[in-house]
Design an enzyme around this catalytic site. Structure first.
Site, PDB file in Angstrom:
ATOM      1  N   CYS A 154       0.826  -1.210   0.000  1.00 50.37           N
ATOM      2  CA  CYS A 154       0.000   0.000   0.000  1.00 50.37           C
ATOM      3  C   CYS A 154       0.859   1.259   0.000  1.00 50.37           C
ATOM      4  O   CYS A 154       1.728   1.416   0.862  1.00 50.37           O
ATOM      5  CB  CYS A 154      -0.895  -0.019   1.238  1.00 50.37           C
ATOM      6  SG  CYS A 154      -1.796   1.518   1.529  1.00 50.37           S
ATOM      7  N   TYR A 158      -5.694   6.955  -8.730  1.00 52.78           N
ATOM      8  CA  TYR A 158      -6.905   6.230  -8.346  1.00 52.78           C
ATOM      9  C   TYR A 158      -8.129   6.783  -9.063  1.00 52.78           C
ATOM     10  O   TYR A 158      -9.041   6.028  -9.430  1.00 52.78           O
ATOM     11  CB  TYR A 158      -7.111   6.300  -6.831  1.00 52.78           C
ATOM     12  CG  TYR A 158      -6.193   5.389  -6.052  1.00 52.78           C
ATOM     13  CD1 TYR A 158      -6.603   4.115  -5.660  1.00 52.78           C
ATOM     14  CD2 TYR A 158      -4.902   5.794  -5.721  1.00 52.78           C
ATOM     15  CE1 TYR A 158      -5.766   3.275  -4.952  1.00 52.78           C
ATOM     16  CE2 TYR A 158      -4.049   4.958  -5.020  1.00 52.78           C
ATOM     17  CZ  TYR A 158      -4.488   3.704  -4.630  1.00 52.78           C
ATOM     18  OH  TYR A 158      -3.650   2.860  -3.947  1.00 52.78           O
TER      19      TYR A 158
END
Length: 315
Positions: free
Chosen positions: A49, A180
């Site tokens: 992440c 994103y």
């Protein structure tokens, strides 16, 4: 599958990150009930992440490894929670849990938001303290200074802090979160808008880094940590998986040299695990990659090649 790794919602076909994190802080004076003390908290993160890897890097840069322990979640999870499948018995050896959600639910029994990393957990109670990722790294610098190593870098220099905040805001809006917004766009128009903003920001960064070694000058700051974790994933994931494909990172000379420079700095490359990064994105995002096939490339050997940016330190 709804990823436990992201708090997000879609508005007008555009991806928006839900930043309603647990607001508690660990401070010198303990004003939120959580006081800075060594051997008291565990940083739970995941090398897959980008938001969590920031905290791992900052922890190492500041020399806090012997003060705050580190638990690492596995790169692949389902909609319930990050897990500790990398550990013996699939349980964190300090917290004794398989699902990170257990630490959230010990404090909030009806917790209904995303179980995100990084998370600071109080070891004695096993309860989550905070998952506010930008505040975590901010406080590792400002609140834990009594425990920094003697030669720890000044990640928040006074003389450039106002400009640095502006730089970090654009990096967050258009690059960190921009990839994103491209990947999870719900329409062609929202995708193209996010794409244009992303590459306009990358062009701005390319120009900025042509004449300076790091984002704020001759030394590494928090701004560099925040940008690096996105750049490290760009060619391996975002270029194809999130359709950020105008060009690769390796085709932007200043940014590519800058990224290699950081990668070869202790704390950055040694906390970048390309295998875990690819497993996470390509296997967890089933709506984007329903086959679950993880690509073999790109070859990571290029990250170790000379970058030639040392001369910019004196610019």
């Amino acid at each position: 599958m709804a990823p436990a790794s992201a708090q997000a919602y879609v508005e007008d076909d555009s991806f928006e990150r839900d930043t309603d994190y647990i607001p508690d802080r660990i401070t010198r004076d303990g004003r939120d009930g959580w006081q800075v003390r060594p051997d008291t908290y565990r940083l739970v993160a995941a090398k897959a992440c980008p938001w969590a890897t920031r905290s791992i890097i900052v922890r190492q840069l500041l020399g806090l490894q012997d003060v705050i322990s580190l638990g690492l979640a596995a790169p692949v999870h389902d909609e319930r929670s990050w897990t500790f499948d990398l550990d013996l018995g699939a349980k964190d050896p300090v917290l004794g849990i398989h699902f990170l959600k257990d630490a959230y639910e010990r404090r909030f029994p009806a917790y209904d938001k995303g179980v995100t990393v990084p998370a600071m957990v109080d070891v004695a109670s096993g309860q989550v303290v905070t998952n506010d990722f930008p505040q975590i790294t901010h406080d590792l610098f400002f609140e834990w200074q009594d425990f920094h190593r003697d030669d720890a870098p000044d990640l928040w220099p006074d003389d450039v802090r106002d400009e640095m905040e502006e730089v970090m805001q654009r990096v967050y809006d258009d690059v960190n979160n921009g990839v994103y917004r491209c990947g999870f766009a719900g329409s062609q128009s929202s995708y193209e808008e996010a794409y244009d903003r992303l590459f306009a920001a990358l062009d701005w960064l390319e120009e900025r880094l042509a004449g300076r070694r790091y984002l704020m000058g001759a030394t590494i700051t928090e701004a560099d940590v925040r940008l690096f974790t996105t750049l490290a994933r760009f060619d391996a994931v975002y270029h194809g998986h999130f359709k950020c494909n105008r060009n690769k990172l390796t085709e932007m000379p200043a940014l590519w040299g800058y990224a290699r420079d950081l990668f070869q700095t202790p704390g950055f490359g040694d906390n970048t695990n390309f295998a875990q990064i690819k497993q996470h994105y390509y296997r967890v995002h089933e709506d984007i990659n329903p086959t679950g096939i993880v690509p073999k490339g790109p070859d990571p050997a290029g990250w170790r090649t000379p970058h030639g940016r040392e001369a910019l330190s004196s610019s």
